[in-house]
Write a protein that holds these residues in place. Structure first.
Motif, mmCIF file in Angstrom:
data_model
loop_
_atom_site.group_PDB
_atom_site.id
_atom_site.type_symbol
_atom_site.label_atom_id
_atom_site.label_comp_id
_atom_site.label_asym_id
_atom_site.label_seq_id
_atom_site.Cartn_x
_atom_site.Cartn_y
_atom_site.Cartn_z
ATOM 1 N N GLU A 414 0.814 -1.215 0.000
ATOM 2 C CA GLU A 414 0.000 0.000 0.000
ATOM 3 C C GLU A 414 0.851 1.270 0.000
ATOM 4 O O GLU A 414 0.426 2.291 -0.534
ATOM 5 N N LYS A 415 2.043 1.194 0.617
ATOM 6 C CA LYS A 415 2.886 2.385 0.681
ATOM 7 C C LYS A 415 4.355 1.997 0.676
ATOM 8 O O LYS A 415 4.792 1.162 1.467
ATOM 9 N N LEU A 416 5.109 2.615 -0.227
ATOM 10 C CA LEU A 416 6.556 2.450 -0.287
ATOM 11 C C LEU A 416 7.184 3.820 -0.050
ATOM 12 O O LEU A 416 7.039 4.733 -0.873
ATOM 13 N N THR A 417 7.840 3.983 1.107
ATOM 14 C CA THR A 417 8.480 5.245 1.454
ATOM 15 C C THR A 417 9.979 5.114 1.237
ATOM 16 O O THR A 417 10.626 4.220 1.793
ATOM 17 N N ILE A 418 10.523 6.001 0.444
ATOM 18 C CA ILE A 418 11.954 5.972 0.129
ATOM 19 C C ILE A 418 12.577 7.283 0.581
ATOM 20 O O ILE A 418 12.200 8.362 0.100
ATOM 21 N N ARG A 419 13.509 7.186 1.498
ATOM 22 C CA ARG A 419 14.238 8.361 1.971
ATOM 23 C C ARG A 419 15.624 8.328 1.338
ATOM 24 O O ARG A 419 16.423 7.445 1.629
ATOM 25 N N THR A 420 15.896 9.270 0.492
ATOM 26 C CA THR A 420 17.133 9.250 -0.265
ATOM 27 C C THR A 420 18.263 9.900 0.522
ATOM 28 O O THR A 420 18.046 10.687 1.449
ATOM 29 N N SER A 421 19.456 9.557 0.126
ATOM 30 C CA SER A 421 20.649 10.202 0.688
ATOM 31 C C SER A 421 21.181 11.237 -0.282
ATOM 32 O O SER A 421 22.335 11.631 -0.222
#
Length: 450
Positions: A414-421
């Protein structure tokens, strides 16, 4: 037309009934509550009826000093604090005390004397205190004997550096919550007597306590529901024994390994936080050490692992299964390093967690742990996983490939959270364009890139 009457300067609070005003004052520190006595004759004696007494020496500092964050305690300040506590207790007479909190930590030579502290604690015990919280620093301090046989105590919190010598006749029939910080246990018998005396114990916290004199730290209780052990020291010769059939929450943070474990009846644990914070030279030896814990908490539904704990778990032989695990998280800890190479990756863990729904990797690069992309997709990823949070995502072919693998196989996602560097907004945009355009197995999947 009738003119509107404007009420100015009306004291509506003072018109409230005494029980409500007393309840309001119970949320203030006692020294602040006492200051309300100068408001009017209506308030003069109300603070003496409050059953929650909270004495903090910080409260004696002037507002200006507090703003400047000065902590200069001279003899007159300490004397004023001592007189104030004595006066409040005398005002209360024999009135019952529900909560009693005493906090002061001073340097040597500038301290409340031990006799005064002991007298105040005894006064609270005489008044049937239910919740006792002591955060004090004293040299050569010993607890009053009445403390260890106080039948009214429901909560006992001690943050004090001393040797805890527990008498054999200790009796806490109603104690439910026990928090100990910075104490040093006298011996094995003190530990045994302490826990065996609490027939209704439900919540235990052991933090920064010394096990130097303890060979067997045994916590065995049929009603215990929550157990937290944080960074005990001098544990190399100490054996940790836990027997708690009702335990539902277990938090274990350790930077020095104990001699060994004896764990049983932990099948009821719902939530566990296991954080090994120190890496030794011998990974396999540490893994065998930690495997004892992982095998006993296999029925857990929510699991928090430090980076090294995750590495130890992936190194366990045989690999433990978690048939009921729903949530898996690695917390953020800037002091930890990325994992070293392991033979097994996160895909091994996923294949042993058929009910997993939520994954949150808040520090370690998720795709560094996901070593391979198995042709036989783990069943949890195909049918169960609803939310994945990934930190330190990089703009490289390997990360993109693995993100696509999740999107093309996560049917329930339902949700894919991607925190980039990545600081560059343009590079973030490129990642977004690639992943947003890629077909997803789940129609309701929402992708958030931050």
């Amino acid at each position: 037309m009738a003119k509107k009457v404007k009420m100015k300067g009306v004291d509506r609070i003072s018109d409230l009934p005494d029980p409500i005003l007393i309840h309001i004052l119970s949320f203030l520190s006692t020294i602040i509550a006492a200051r309300t006595s100068i408001l009017s004759t209506r308030w003069r004696n109300l603070f003496t009826l409050v059953s929650n007494l909270n004495f903090e020496l910080d409260g004696c500092i002037s507002r200006w000093e507090n703003r400047l964050r000065l902590r200069k305690f001279n003899s007159s300040t300490i004397k004023s604090f001592r007189c104030f506590v004595d006066r409040v207790l005398s005002f209360h007479g024999r009135t019952n005390v529900d909560k009693f909190r005493l906090k002061f930590r001073l340097k040597r030579g500038k301290c409340v004397d031990s006799d005064s502290a002991c007298r105040w604690i005894s006064g609270a015990l005489m008044r049937g205190v239910k919740h006792l919280d002591l955060n004090i620093s004293l040299d050569k301090f010993t607890f009053p004997d009445a403390l260890f046989t106080c039948s009214s105590l429901v909560t006992l919190k001690l943050d004090i550096v001393l040797v805890l010598h527990v008498p054999e006749d200790i009796h806490f029939p109603n104690l439910e919550t026990l928090h100990l910080k910075s104490v040093k246990f006298f011996d094995d018998n003190s530990v045994k007597s302490l826990f065996s005396s609490c027939s209704n114990l439900q919540d235990v916290v052991i933090e920064n306590c010394s096990m130097m004199n303890v060979k067997s730290f045994r916590i065995s209780h049929p009603l215990l529901r929550s157990l937290t052990i944080i960074r005990p020291c001098y544990t190399s010769n100490c054996w940790l024994t836990i027997d708690a059939p009702c335990l539902s929450n277990f938090k274990y943070i350790i930077d020095h390994l104990v001699a060994g474990y004896s764990l049983k009846n932990l099948e009821s644990i719902v939530s566990a936080d296991i954080q090994f914070l120190i890496e030794n030279v011998d990974l396999q030896a540490d893994a065998r050490h930690a495997a004892t814990i992982f095998r006993e908490i296999y029925r857990v539904r929510s699991l928090v692992l430090s980076l090294y704990s995750l590495e130890l778990l992936l190194s366990c032989e045989p690999f433990p299964a978690f048939p009921t695990l729903v949530e898996l998280e690695t917390p953020y800890d800037k002091a930890e390093q990325l994992m070293s190479s392991t033979d097994k990756g996160l895909e091994t863990l996923l294949s042993h967690c058929p009910e997993l729904e939520n994954l949150a990797f808040r520090q370690v690069l998720f795709f560094d742990v996901l070593i391979s992309l198995p042709e036989e997709v783990p069943s949890c990823l195909s049918f169960k996983v609803k939310a994945i949070e990934i930190s330190n995502f990089k703009e490289d072919e390997d990360c993109i490939r693995k993100a696509k693998y999740i999107l093309e196989n996560g049917r329930a996602l339902e949700k894919l959270t991607i925190r980039t560097s990545i600081c560059c907004r343009f590079n973030k945009l490129k990642i977004s364009q690639v992943l947003f355009a890629y077909p997803r197995k789940s129609k309701q999947c929402f992708i958030l890139i931050v």
